[in-house]
Design an enzyme around this catalytic site. Structure first.
Site, PDB file in Angstrom:
ATOM      1  N   ALA A  52       0.820  -1.210   0.000  1.00  0.00           N
ATOM      2  CA  ALA A  52       0.000   0.000   0.000  1.00  0.00           C
ATOM      3  C   ALA A  52       0.857   1.265   0.000  1.00  0.00           C
ATOM      4  O   ALA A  52       0.351   2.344  -0.286  1.00  0.00           O
ATOM      5  CB  ALA A  52      -0.922  -0.006   1.211  1.00  0.00           C
ATOM      6  N   LYS A  53       2.139   1.126   0.351  1.00  0.00           N
ATOM      7  CA  LYS A  53       3.060   2.277   0.355  1.00  0.00           C
ATOM      8  C   LYS A  53       2.438   3.490   1.050  1.00  0.00           C
ATOM      9  O   LYS A  53       2.551   4.611   0.574  1.00  0.00           O
ATOM     10  CB  LYS A  53       3.499   2.609  -1.072  1.00  0.00           C
ATOM     11  CG  LYS A  53       4.250   1.460  -1.754  1.00  0.00           C
ATOM     12  CD  LYS A  53       4.759   1.800  -3.132  1.00  0.00           C
ATOM     13  CE  LYS A  53       5.547   0.663  -3.767  1.00  0.00           C
ATOM     14  NZ  LYS A  53       4.784  -0.584  -4.020  1.00  0.00           N
TER      15      LYS A  53
END
Lengths: 318, 318
Positions: A104-105
């Protein structure tokens, strides 16, 4: 058991340090998964197809790999329907004994970073007195642009809940160096600076095998730099994208491992999921044939990496 | 009309370049919003409270500000229920004529970055022949750690759809300099490097007032550096967090504006939303009193910033 220890035990048992990305690019999912969805709006119907496709993939590979890595962007595309499909996919993967790495960074500071950390790795406050799990996974990828202040909430939740994160250190894309190779005040590159920071955090969160789930994302496309990053972060787990479709080979990723054959997870998504290369194949392939291909591609990747590790790691544990 | 032009016209009409964050920290939402939710599970009930609270805030301020800025982390906390509440909030804000800036700090490369860009600023592929809008907003915040390759999909979608992005350039937190002040190959800091890149992109996407929606996030806490960044990016809109609760004053943010009083949006969240400072207030305040306070706080912020602009901008347009 804390997540990093479970990860290692599954890696040893399955003789496989590779993970499969669950990246449902709807334009490449075979037509056989897109039948008989008449009563839903197009966004919901697409999310339903994605969830069914994921279940088929998980059924095909759960005994071969320690973890799956859903890329949340492909779910977020379909709004709340897509996130619901992701939640069900995560639940199903866990039921099959797989660890889940959510790619998901995420990145922010203060109470916003806490909100992300609680959402993905812990429990969230509700209007009741109790906290509840929402999209909770085992590992989350985190982006460090806002500095260590933005990382601390994630790290603290990992330490208290036995969960893990992979902080972007050196990404696999060609232009990664624009920011990641800039020189910080201490004369280190941004990647080296982050690696040092992660190593310090890892030292205070080791599992029983001597590894930490405060980890790093390092791209398969930089074997020499990864060797140096491995030395800075000897105890952190690495998540390694860029293998296969992005050009990294099994020899390239060997520098990400320690001499025991542990310390790194190699991800592949497109090569495993979308081996059908023509429109005709995508139209005509059956679910059974598709799932067999996914399974065979997963096995082939395991064999290549395992063989390379056997020939590279003097203290190989599996 | 493209987004940046609508933004400017609303700013001129409302004499207000400030925006209100919709950051539903459930632990601080007054108890009067948490009544009569008996038939839903705790995650869903909390999302319902958040949506109702947002509608009340929007009703209280829609005639005062050009835009609202939901921070997606506070919705993502509640999984698909939370994202559904966000979707309904975005829809409601649009119905009230407000622009929506989604603060999501998304970042990735390749087809993943495209997926995010389509999800938030465009339309997404479905199993039908047609593309559909999902959580589509007017502006999105984007994090640049992966370099320009990670920005291009967002920029291209902005250019083709008339939407906007704010790329993190200099964030408002104390530790922002760890990475953002590192020196790139060209001798610029990371912030300056990004600013130059953004300026180049802005030049090819100007609206009728001479401004671009390829913009930057610059924190209110750095008045001197912001003055320099303004010179590098004269035509880009700035989104400025850090005003109020984080310590930035109206004088601090003046360097973010051009001499016409345009070019920047000042965000406030906590000072507007959570002016009740004690537990007793949170327990006892009525919806009417709470909404009045939100409206008064929004007006007060408008007055302070407008007064400072009038005294600072020689060519003030409003």
């Amino acid at each position: 058991m804390i997540t990093v220890d479970y990860l290692i035990e599954e890696t040893l048992k399955k003789k496989n340090p590779s993970v499969i990305g669950l990246d449902p690019d709807i334009s490449r999912i075979p037509d056989c998964f897109k039948q008989n969805i008449f009563d839903q709006n197009p966004l919901q119907a697409t999310a339903t197809v994605i969830e069914q496709w994921n279940r088929n993939i998980i059924d095909s590979i759960y005994d071969l790999v320690p973890a799956v890595k859903p890329q949340i962007a492909f779910y977020e595309k379909y709004g709340s329907y897509g996130i619901h499909a992701l939640e069900n996919t995560i639940q199903y993967a866990k039921e099959k004994g797989l660890l889940v790495i959510e790619d998901a960074k995420r990145n922010d500071i203060g109470n916003t970073a806490w909100a992300y950390a609680q959402a993905h790795l812990g429990k969230v406050e509700t209007i009741t007195e109790e906290k509840y799990s929402s999209v909770s996974v085992d590992f989350l990828t985190v982006s460090p642009f806002l500095g260590s202040e933005g990382l601390i909430p994630f790290i603290q939740i990992c330490k208290s809940n036995g969960k893990g994160i992979f902080i972007l250190v050196k990404t696999s894309n060609l232009g990664a160096q624009e920011i990641q190779s800039a020189l910080t005040a201490k004369g280190l590159t941004v990647s080296e600076y982050l690696a040092s920071y992660i190593a310090g955090q890892a030292d205070t969160s080791l599992g029983k095998y001597g590894y930490s789930a405060i980890g790093a994302v390092v791209g398969a496309t930089y074997p020499n730099e990864n060797s140096a990053l491995r030395k800075i972060m000897p105890k952190s787990y690495f998540l390694v994208p860029g293998y296969g479709a992005q050009g990294g080979t099994e020899q390239d990723v060997m520098t990400c491992f320690n001499s025991d054959g542990l310390g790194a997870l190699i991800n592949s998504s497109r090569e495993i999921l979308f081996s059908h290369t023509t429109d005709i194949e995508q139209k005509n392939i059956s679910k059974t044939d598709y799932c067999n291909r996914v399974r065979e591609a997963t096995k082939y990747m395991q064999e290549k990496i395992y063989f390379a590790l056997k020939n590279t790691c003097p203290n190989m544990l599996y």
